[in-house]
Scaffold this active site. Structure first.
Site, PDB file in Angstrom:
ATOM      1  N   ARG A   1     -18.796  26.978   8.474  1.00  0.00           N
ATOM      2  CA  ARG A   1     -18.836  27.374   9.881  1.00  0.00           C
ATOM      3  C   ARG A   1     -20.224  27.911  10.239  1.00  0.00           C
ATOM      4  O   ARG A   1     -20.970  28.348   9.382  1.00  0.00           O
ATOM      5  CB  ARG A   1     -17.868  28.532  10.142  1.00  0.00           C
ATOM      6  CG  ARG A   1     -16.500  28.314   9.617  1.00  0.00           C
ATOM      7  CD  ARG A   1     -15.728  29.626   9.758  1.00  0.00           C
ATOM      8  NE  ARG A   1     -14.521  29.588   8.951  1.00  0.00           N
ATOM      9  CZ  ARG A   1     -13.676  30.607   8.851  1.00  0.00           C
ATOM     10  NH1 ARG A   1     -13.916  31.744   9.493  1.00  0.00           N
ATOM     11  NH2 ARG A   1     -12.599  30.506   8.109  1.00  0.00           N
TER      12      ARG A   1
ATOM     13  N   ARG B   1     -28.090  36.687   8.112  1.00  0.00           N
ATOM     14  CA  ARG B   1     -28.459  37.588   9.209  1.00  0.00           C
ATOM     15  C   ARG B   1     -28.612  39.031   8.736  1.00  0.00           C
ATOM     16  O   ARG B   1     -29.453  39.777   9.250  1.00  0.00           O
ATOM     17  CB  ARG B   1     -27.429  37.478  10.335  1.00  0.00           C
ATOM     18  CG  ARG B   1     -27.527  36.122  11.055  1.00  0.00           C
ATOM     19  CD  ARG B   1     -26.315  35.814  11.905  1.00  0.00           C
ATOM     20  NE  ARG B   1     -26.137  36.826  12.935  1.00  0.00           N
ATOM     21  CZ  ARG B   1     -25.110  36.830  13.784  1.00  0.00           C
ATOM     22  NH1 ARG B   1     -24.188  35.874  13.720  1.00  0.00           N
ATOM     23  NH2 ARG B   1     -25.003  37.773  14.687  1.00  0.00           N
TER      24      ARG B   1
ATOM     25  N   ASP C   1     -21.707  30.726  13.363  1.00  0.00           N
ATOM     26  CA  ASP C   1     -21.242  31.680  14.372  1.00  0.00           C
ATOM     27  C   ASP C   1     -21.740  31.351  15.774  1.00  0.00           C
ATOM     28  O   ASP C   1     -22.622  30.520  15.955  1.00  0.00           O
ATOM     29  CB  ASP C   1     -21.765  33.073  14.017  1.00  0.00           C
ATOM     30  CG  ASP C   1     -20.818  33.792  13.079  1.00  0.00           C
ATOM     31  OD1 ASP C   1     -19.706  33.297  12.859  1.00  0.00           O
ATOM     32  OD2 ASP C   1     -21.216  34.860  12.569  1.00  0.00           O
TER      33      ASP C   1
END
Lengths: 253, 253
Positions: B57, B204, B59
């Site tokens: 995935r 991140r 975000d």
């Protein structure tokens, strides 16, 4: 009541991403750059309407790196705080780069001396999802020396009726182009146009015509003929707005 | 009725601009990349539902330059026509770069060998309206040698619990980072992370921590300690999604 003698004129240099705007100029029920600027100024002035004057309009999807505007204000705010106040009240697709107090004789529209537009073309065979709103995707092979030869004929003072939208209401279609540069860096072709002013859609029609020259659809030797015809019907297609940037506006001091 | 033996597996490499998506994975009533892919495939298959499997995935706001997906199809279409058909049915913020028929043993998620993420930081004092969705604007002075010293400690095999969102449901938080590069070009700082896999928000949080190291808020000598604590609470903030790109995914052949 505002005493007009107490108003101070402010000049701002702004950038905007034209993607989500219906152009610069206010239109009913549409999101425009001018509307967002006047909305932000009205908030800073506690609801008072403040009129903004720009160097010129830009169309839907067209970007600005160095658009210039002015407005008159009764507020006395240090100049760097004006930049902060405006940016705090503007949406994130408009940025004020610089603010200065100017004389009341300064006029963003009527005082322009020189304007530069740039047009970005992505020549790559592949679509680039990150540049789709910022360059015109034109995946063709171009004859660059033909483009350069054709571009030379536009330099100087000409009646640009053939390269102006038929919808234009301007009477005097004579403009002076000081410089045209065609720069190719890998798959990106950049056109630079510097002139004393440009008619409605003029840069986009010049680019559309030059690209057709590059494809061999129009001969570079036809440019003066096209100019002399003063007829929009024989010039090239209007290149899309997403590749166009109002790059810089200069004023007489 | 579809005979499963007649299904052929297709692998696609895709790019997307994450700005207008609520991430990759399907969620009710939200616009996601997977939903758009499955919608396009359903149209190509005349309404039949086709399930898409991605390498992982991404975000909200996170981009992909080289996301990899697979799906199974009963259609026999030449491979280059698959690319055209998909792009014709996808919105303009998703582009299929490459399509190939692969063996049914290929699996976009479970077969990954190596992933590269890149993170783009705009260090300029000025906001750049054209990069606001594509780089993290962080207008600070950074000590680059401290950042590079700190980054070295993440290379290798570690339990990255401290650098993983507390919301992650993955049990095994051991990952191997093969390479971290910090490249500064003018005002743009690019982090490259290559590893065998990354946890939820891991890149991140690593970037957020490295930027705090660069600002002098965390010492580069603390990195191993932070890793060993296996506690998210002491590591840096999570850098925003807009600077992050899933750059490349490699598979065992």
């Amino acid at each position: 009541m505002i005493d007009m003698n107490d108003l101070q004129r402010i000049k701002c240099t702004i950038s905007y991403d034209g993607t989500s705007f219906n152009g610069y100029q206010v239109q009913p029920d549409k999101r425009t750059v001018q509307q967002e600027l006047e909305h932000a100024l009205s908030r800073i002035h506690k609801g008072q309407a403040i009129k903004v004057v720009a160097s010129g309009r830009t169309d839907t999807g067209v970007h600005a790196r160095g658009q210039v505007i002015h407005f008159d204000t009764p507020l006395s705010i240090p100049v760097h705080k004006w930049t902060l106040a405006l940016n705090a009240n503007l949406p994130d697709d408009i940025v004020v780069n610089e603010t200065e107090y100017v004389s009341n004789y300064f006029h963003a529209r009527f005082g322009t001396k020189k304007k530069e537009y740039r047009y970005f073309v992505n020549l790559s065979k592949k679509r680039d999802v990150f540049n789709r709103n910022y360059m015109y995707h034109f995946p063709r092979s171009l004859n660059m020396s033909d483009i350069e030869e054709a571009a030379k004929d536009f330099i100087g003072t000409h009646d640009f009726t053939s390269f102006c939208s038929a919808r234009s209401e301007v009477e005097d279609k004579v403009r002076t182009i000081y410089k045209i540069e065609c720069i190719q860096e890998d798959d990106v072709l950049i056109f630079r146009f510097v002139g004393n002013g440009f008619l409605y859609n003029m840069v986009r029609i010049l680019v559309g015509t030059l690209l057709q020259v590059g494809e061999g659809k129009i001969s570079p030797s036809q440019m003066l003929e096209l100019l002399n015809e003063r007829n929009r019907e024989h010039t090239g297609v209007t290149a899309p707005g997403n590749g166009l940037y109002l790059w810089e506006v200069s004023y007489n001091n």
